[in-house]
Design a protein around this motif. Structure first.
Motif, mmCIF file in Angstrom:
data_model
loop_
_atom_site.group_PDB
_atom_site.id
_atom_site.type_symbol
_atom_site.label_atom_id
_atom_site.label_comp_id
_atom_site.label_asym_id
_atom_site.label_seq_id
_atom_site.Cartn_x
_atom_site.Cartn_y
_atom_site.Cartn_z
ATOM 1 N N CYS A 76 10.467 47.347 11.326
ATOM 2 C CA CYS A 76 10.459 45.899 11.519
ATOM 3 C C CYS A 76 10.438 45.158 10.183
ATOM 4 C CB CYS A 76 9.262 45.492 12.371
ATOM 5 S SG CYS A 76 9.420 45.973 14.107
ATOM 6 N N ASP A 99 8.958 41.715 11.159
ATOM 7 C CA ASP A 99 7.490 41.763 11.095
ATOM 8 C C ASP A 99 6.871 40.366 10.997
ATOM 9 O OD1 ASP A 99 8.686 41.495 8.597
ATOM 10 O OD2 ASP A 99 7.005 42.441 7.538
ATOM 11 N N TYR A 119 2.319 43.593 18.120
ATOM 12 C CA TYR A 119 3.276 44.583 18.608
ATOM 13 C C TYR A 119 3.065 44.938 20.077
ATOM 14 C CZ TYR A 119 5.086 45.280 13.901
ATOM 15 O OH TYR A 119 5.694 45.094 12.685
ATOM 16 N N LEU A 136 14.844 42.666 16.307
ATOM 17 C CA LEU A 136 14.177 43.757 17.022
ATOM 18 C C LEU A 136 15.165 44.885 17.339
ATOM 19 C CD1 LEU A 136 11.872 41.791 19.500
ATOM 20 C CD2 LEU A 136 11.139 43.255 17.600
ATOM 21 N N ALA A 160 15.737 46.831 14.153
ATOM 22 C CA ALA A 160 14.587 47.710 13.897
ATOM 23 C C ALA A 160 14.622 48.925 14.822
ATOM 24 C CB ALA A 160 13.285 46.932 14.090
#
Length: 579
Positions: free
Chosen positions: A427, A433, A443, A462, A465
């Motif tokens: 992330c 993040d 999370y 997302l 990631a």
């Protein structure tokens, strides 16, 4: 066990009228109360046995039909998971939903009924006819004539409606398609105030289904009155001839009573058989549609001896042609050749319809080439085990999808065994993040179905990631930062250069700023390579790239605008400057 209990039930049901005749002739008419008690008690015991056998047959048929439907859905769903993108295109999403719901439900209902009726009706009719022959063979001719008439009628009816039922389920597909599009795009519908239009579209699909179903069911409804006509005709015939035989002394009162019972039993069995044909006609269309999905062989599958390791991130396109099977037949990609070394970052740019997404879908073998070959790690992608290849080539598709569950659940689609620390690192590289840590549950924040509670840019990050957690050899981003601001886009690119320098990156983008720092940039135009070089060299040598760059940097325009309009517009601007 259903056929066994149904057979026992039929045997008992057929014997009861015979015992009734004995009760009348040897008990009531003879004035023998002992026989009345004997045959009456026997009938009562047989009735309870018939009830028990019927209950058990119903229970087992319910278990069997439910298991049958579950097995069908499991077989369909399992096979759908093997489908390539082209297989999904062939059936359509709405069509697959209809087949797994409406069609399977039809088959389940038919199967449950047929388990009992296909045993009960023929046996009951056969035994009843045999008993009629035992009582009086002359009267049995009436049933034979009735059978011939009904057989001809059923043949004509089924031949007429079988094609109509197939059309009915095609209309169901259209209806489901309308509903699915409306619900999945409800935000767009409301944003453009298109509720009335969508209502009209839905009502049109529903009206088409309604009219066809009314026509089909109207024909099927003829079955009942015709059956009633035959039943009443048989009763009248038996009454007429039976009365003469009773008066003549060749038939007893108990026997004619039994014949009436048997004729009703035979004709009820015929009605059940006609119901079987109706169910078979209706369920045959559903069965065919379900079988098409179960029997469909995926276009893309593993070779006999697949390679189980991707050695490096080299990507090679060698004279590649590709066309969509369900499309116009024209090549979306034509004679494309280029070579990428492991660790390089390649940008891909071009107008709408230039073949960018088609190109990258071939790398992870989401589609197969029509001609030529695509190589990853020095081997043709068709030589790899599919799971091995797709783990090594992580793709963030143009249409990002998140699933209901926590953020961690979604991230671990990339690697089910990933630790929370690995998820945080992925992330960080994807610049996700920063917004995750601001969420109340971090999370563990719950993502709604489709990711409706996060923004487009957050959803994209997302998904990036999630792809990074696969630790791939090749990372493909199909316009996956389009919803991110330019600063976030640049931060993601910088993280890729610093943290995964050995991973080959292929980045499709609409913005020059997203690809200008790439080692080389592939320019596509109408499915062909227009240029493949660095940003600076393309500005000097490639007219399409230079035009895109000029529009985006000077005008902030849309380079997907038709070229003739753009060139005319630019020409007018240059004339205006000179004047």
């Amino acid at each position: 066990m259903t056929p066994v209990f149904t057979s026992l039930e039929v045997v008992i049901d057929v014997l009861i009228p015979y015992i009734t005749a004995k009760l009348i002739d040897l008990g009531i008419n003879a004035g023998d109360m002992q026989n009345v008690y004997l045959f009456g008690g026997t009938m009562l015991a047989m009735a309870f046995l018939s009830l028990y056998f019927g209950i058990k047959a119903g229970q087992f048929s319910a278990y069997a039909s439910t298991g049958f439907a579950a097995n069908l859905r499991e077989a369909m769903y399992t096979n759908i998971q093997t489908f390539s993108f082209s297989d999904i295109d062939k059936f359509s999403t709405s069509g697959l939903v209809t087949r797994m719901t409406t069609d399977v439900s039809n088959l389940q209902s038919a199967f449950q009924q047929l388990l009992r009726i296909t045993v009960r009706a023929p046996l009951r009719m056969l035994f009843s006819i045999c008993m009629c022959f035992v009582i009086d063979a002359r009267m049995s001719v009436i049933f034979i004539i009735a059978l011939v008439i009904l057989s001809i009628f059923l043949y004509l009816l089924i031949s007429k409606v079988s094609g109509l039922f197939k059309m009915v389920f095609e209309r169901y597909d259209e209806l489901n398609k309308s509903v699915q599009e409306n619900i999945s795009g409800i935000r767009v519908v409301k944003a453009f105030v298109r509720e009335e239009y969508e209502n009209h579209k839905f009502l049109a699909a529903a009206e088409a289904l309604y009219k066809l179903y009314v026509k089909t069911e109207g024909l099927m409804a003829l079955n009942h009155p015709v059956m009633n006509l035959v039943v009443y005709a048989c009763i009248i015939a038996i009454s007429w001839f039976g009365a003469q035989f009773v008066v003549g002394g060749t038939l007893t009162t108990g026997e004619i009573t039994s014949l009436f019972t048997y004729v009703m039993s035979i004709l009820m069995s015929l009605m059940m058989l006609s119901m079987i044909f109706v169910m078979l006609t209706q369920s045959a269309a559903s069965g065919q549609r379900v079988a098409e999905v179960i029997n469909e062989k995926a276009d893309i599958c593993n070779p006999k001896h697949p390679a189980m390791e991707v050695e490096n991130g080299n990507v090679d396109f060698n004279h590649v042609f590709f066309s969509y099977k369900g499309g116009s037949g024209e090549y979306a990609i034509q004679n494309i050749s280029f070579h990428v070394k492991s660790g390089e970052t390649i940008g891909v740019i071009g107008g709408t319809g230039s073949g960018k997404s088609s190109l990258v879908n071939l790398v992870s073998r989401l589609y197969d080439v029509s001609k030529g070959n695509v190589m990853v790690g020095g081997k043709d992608v068709r030589q790899y085990d599919l799971q091995t290849l797709r783990n090594a080539v992580a793709v963030v598709l143009q249409k990002n999808t998140l699933f209901s569950g926590t953020i961690l659940d979604n991230l671990r689609w990339g690697n089910a065994d990933a630790t929370e620390e690995e998820c945080r690192e992925a992330c960080r590289m994807a610049c996700a993040d920063e917004f995750i840590e601001q969420m109340p549950d971090g999370y563990d924040t719950h993502i709604e179905q489709g990711g409706t509670n996060v923004s487009g840019g957050q959803k994209q990050r997302l998904c990036i990631a999630r792809a990074l957690l696969k630790k791939p050899r090749v990372l493909v981003l199909d316009d996956s930062t389009s919803a991110c601001d330019t600063a976030t886009d640049a931060a993601i690119q910088r993280a890729f250069r610093e943290d995964i320098p050995n991973v080959t990156k292929i980045i499709i983008a609409q913005r020059i700023s997203s690809v200008r720092e790439c080692d080389r940039i592939l320019v596509l135009d109408k499915g062909k390579v227009s240029g493949f070089d660095t940003h600076d060299n393309l500005l000097r040598s490639n007219a399409i790239y230079r035009e895109i760059y000029t529009i985006q940097n000077e005008d902030g325009g849309d380079f997907d605008e038709p070229q003739n309009k753009r060139r005319a517009k630019n020409s007018n601007k240059h004339k205006a400057k000179k004047s």
